[in-house]
Design a protein around this motif. Sequence first.
Motif: not given
Length: 312
Positions: A271-272, A278-286, A203-209
Amino acid sequence: MKKDILNIETVHQCNCCLGNKTLHPLVSAIDLSKANVMQRTIKFDFYTILLLECECEDFIYGRKYYDYSNATMIFLTPGQSININEGKAFPRKGWLLAFHPDLLCSTSLGRNIKNYSFFSYHLNEALHLSLREKDKAIECMYNIEKELQHAIDCHSKTLISRYIELLLDYCSRFYDRQFITRNEVNKAILNKMDIALDDYIQSGQLKNGVLPSTKYCADILHLSPRYFSDLLKFETGKNLDEYFQLKRLEVAKEMLLGKGYTVRSVAEKLGYPSVQYFSNLFRKLVGVSPCEYRYPVLCNAGGICLLFHRGS
């Protein structure tokens, strides 16, 4: 026509309405087979636990074919009401336990009462007991009643509150068992939740955080927020924030491997707060950066992605 509501403000008033003797001003265990129960909507200004032994279909409170039917337990917080004024007879077999919040002051139960989340469940999310569970719950009621027969002294509050806490601990165990016997139904509920979360992402609602809330999911599933949270925790071991973070990460992986999305656009759509976050979280988890995940061949041995630094 406005419903006839009986507002019971004190434990003593509750005893008077149900034809029971007041042995303690803050707590009472009432055997419904001996009570004079009126037919109306009743609002209690204290904690109330109802144990109803009834085969009548009017009082199943959400019971389904996969639930036990030996007894049903309902948990009400102060100020909550129960409607029994639709031409139906209130069960004459069971128990009503009433205890005022003042009883809990400076007790273990007072410190822990908020942990018993089933007090916030909807009525149709009631606890349905097996015969063995019913016997154990009634045994706890008898113990409370027996202690009430003792003259009030400096130990009364502690002992009574401990008996009530023991009953609630057993009910926590019984609710966990009910989640197990509802396993297949719960899986279907979680599937609906996944569809709702997918729709929320698209729906795109995440864009608003704005992340989906527990109430948002519970409303879609027609559950109380606390019941939904407990169900999710029991089935997945995670709360909604933890569950959605992993789901959002899986969607990010799919988007990164697809066409038409840059690392920045993925971060924004999901919504990050920033590409770096996003990049730091992605690296931490993946274990790798979003760019390394998408273009592993084009990243140098040091893990620095050239495309990412070019604005991807």
